[in-house]
Design an enzyme around this catalytic site. Sequence first.
Site, PDB file in Angstrom:
ATOM      1  N   LYS A  21       0.838  -1.209   0.000  1.00 31.64           N
ATOM      2  CA  LYS A  21       0.000   0.000   0.000  1.00 31.64           C
ATOM      3  C   LYS A  21       0.875   1.263   0.000  1.00 31.64           C
ATOM      4  CE  LYS A  21      -2.538   0.841   3.903  1.00 31.64           C
ATOM      5  NZ  LYS A  21      -2.463   2.233   4.370  1.00 31.64           N
ATOM      6  N   SER A 165       7.234   9.711  11.911  1.00 36.02           N
ATOM      7  CA  SER A 165       6.163   9.501  10.938  1.00 36.02           C
ATOM      8  C   SER A 165       6.687   9.580   9.511  1.00 36.02           C
ATOM      9  CB  SER A 165       5.059  10.554  11.140  1.00 36.02           C
ATOM     10  OG  SER A 165       4.198  10.555  10.020  1.00 36.02           O
ATOM     11  N   GLN A 167       4.823   9.505   7.031  1.00 33.79           N
ATOM     12  CA  GLN A 167       3.897  10.342   6.261  1.00 33.79           C
ATOM     13  C   GLN A 167       4.311  11.811   6.332  1.00 33.79           C
ATOM     14  OE1 GLN A 167      -0.001   9.316   7.739  1.00 33.79           O
ATOM     15  NE2 GLN A 167      -0.022   7.369   6.649  1.00 33.79           N
ATOM     16  N   ASP A 317       2.450  -0.746  12.129  1.00 35.48           N
ATOM     17  CA  ASP A 317       1.216  -1.277  11.527  1.00 35.48           C
ATOM     18  C   ASP A 317       0.952  -2.738  11.915  1.00 35.48           C
ATOM     19  OD1 ASP A 317       0.632   1.108  10.337  1.00 35.48           O
ATOM     20  OD2 ASP A 317       1.468   0.559   8.383  1.00 35.48           O
ATOM     21  N   LYS A 344      -4.306   6.370  14.887  1.00 33.77           N
ATOM     22  CA  LYS A 344      -4.410   5.673  13.594  1.00 33.77           C
ATOM     23  C   LYS A 344      -5.891   5.642  13.163  1.00 33.77           C
ATOM     24  CE  LYS A 344      -0.078   4.767  12.942  1.00 33.77           C
ATOM     25  NZ  LYS A 344       0.631   5.452  11.863  1.00 33.77           N
TER      26      LYS A 344
HETATM   27  C1  S3P Z   1       2.571   4.984   6.215  1.00 34.56           C
HETATM   28  C2  S3P Z   1       3.180   5.383   7.360  1.00 34.56           C
HETATM   29  C3  S3P Z   1       2.715   5.019   8.708  1.00 34.56           C
HETATM   30  C4  S3P Z   1       1.776   3.819   8.655  1.00 34.56           C
HETATM   31  C5  S3P Z   1       0.753   3.949   7.579  1.00 34.56           C
HETATM   32  C6  S3P Z   1       1.409   4.083   6.211  1.00 34.56           C
HETATM   33  C7  S3P Z   1       3.099   5.454   4.928  1.00 34.56           C
HETATM   34  O1  S3P Z   1       2.009   6.126   9.258  1.00 34.56           O
HETATM   35  O2  S3P Z   1       1.145   3.643   9.898  1.00 34.56           O
HETATM   36  O3  S3P Z   1      -0.080   2.781   7.559  1.00 34.56           O
HETATM   37  O4  S3P Z   1       2.709   4.919   3.873  1.00 34.56           O
HETATM   38  O5  S3P Z   1       3.925   6.376   4.945  1.00 34.56           O
HETATM   39  P1  S3P Z   1       2.805   7.299  10.053  1.00 34.56           P
HETATM   40  O6  S3P Z   1       3.817   7.802   9.131  1.00 34.56           O
HETATM   41  O7  S3P Z   1       1.777   8.317  10.401  1.00 34.56           O
HETATM   42  O8  S3P Z   1       3.366   6.611  11.257  1.00 34.56           O
END
Ligand code: S3P
Length: 431
Positions: A21, A165, A167, A317, A344
């Site tokens: 994903k 993070s 993200q 995750d 989350k």
């Molecule tokens: C993700 C980063 C994680 C993870 C999420 C997907 C990503 O979140 O929990 O399912 O694709 O960068 P965070 O970066 O907020 O920890």
Amino acid sequence: MIHLLNPVASLSGVVSLPGDKSISHRYAMLAAIADGTSVIAHFAASRDCHSTLQSLQALGVEVCASGETVTIAGRGLRGLKAPEAMLDAGNSGTTIRLLSGILAGHPFASSITGDESLSRRPMGRIIRPLREMGARIDSRAGELPPLHIQGGDLEAIRYKLPVASAQVKSCVLLAGLYSKGATAVEETIPTRDHTEIALRDFGAAVWNSGNWIEVEPGPKLKARSLTVPCDLSGAAFFLVAAALVPGSDLRLPGVGLNPRRRELLNYLLRAGLDITVENESEEAGEARGDLRVRYRADVLGGTLPPIRGNETASLIDEIPVLAVLGSQAAGGLEISDAQELRVKESDRLSAISMNLRAMGAEVVEKQDGLSMPGGSRLRGAEITTRNDHRIAMAFAVAALASSGETRIHDAECADVSFPGFWSALSRVGPA
Ligand code: S3P
């Protein structure tokens, strides 16, 4: 939909997993701002990645999906069009946070929101650095979606991540493609690095120097033809299931083994699981390989290694399903430094402890983790998923190792990351 599950005698066969994903989101976004047409094979069919594709279409990007192959006609780095309506990231934190970095670099106004769960999740963590770069962003109640973004030319920043993070790191690095000069992000706790890898692969200039990751602005990204590996976070449910159900033997081909995600395998191997990796290869900087997991009787005899510190961030995750495993180890499991789980798709610490208790396990919910003395036999129960895909799938695994029938409520939420989860599960075990 309520999904009924009963204990199984054993699990065996080959599990076909969806595309990763995290990687699918990144390939789609970079393809959209590259020059030329990209072809992405084994793209995740998950609801979350569909939200990314739909948002890109609303930004004028031509997207053609045929089975698991997605073709994206890139519009160039500054070529996205102002959307006519509010963009909808659905349930996907990755969509709203990463896409906001790209929108901040475009000289138009856009708005992006999501479903009920996403509308409760904190966005201050991306709003602050993007404002520092010069984007104008309004939000609801200070930091909640919808976000209203007025982008344009951005200033370069050097930004120390206040929270582990991927993200947030990715949002700032993507905005850095549009900044005047190099933008850098410091992460003291390593998180998944798919954005850095994909940016390099699409031709951006990205450097690592100690804890700092630096990206040069544009000028251009080039289209790519890529294959997404299978999602290790989806594999986690089957790896743990095989550790819980006697006699199990599962094969999971083509799984993503990026070193930052592979912590899951390292952890499970330390916990004593019988997992082998074969046919390791690398494509576009992303490692992959075939996994085989076999039940081993002594795994549940002791205490699982505690999950804390940097390791918690690497396993973030997978903690729901690891908690299920921990509840069944004779000596239990301690999970700490996991306060991020509270923000989350649901408050996962609360959802895990509530459902484990419903199944008869002992669990203490701490502010930043869970403490499980372990060893309690699980019994079938009503599982409240709170519409959180990873809670639904983790408790499907618990159901296989419990006595009596389990009813997983709102089971269709598994589609958020793993469409076809229920049929993949029934193909290797439960009728
Ligand atoms: C993700 C980063 C994680 C993870 C999420 C997907 C990503 O979140 O929990 O399912 O694709 O960068 P965070 O970066 O907020 O920890």
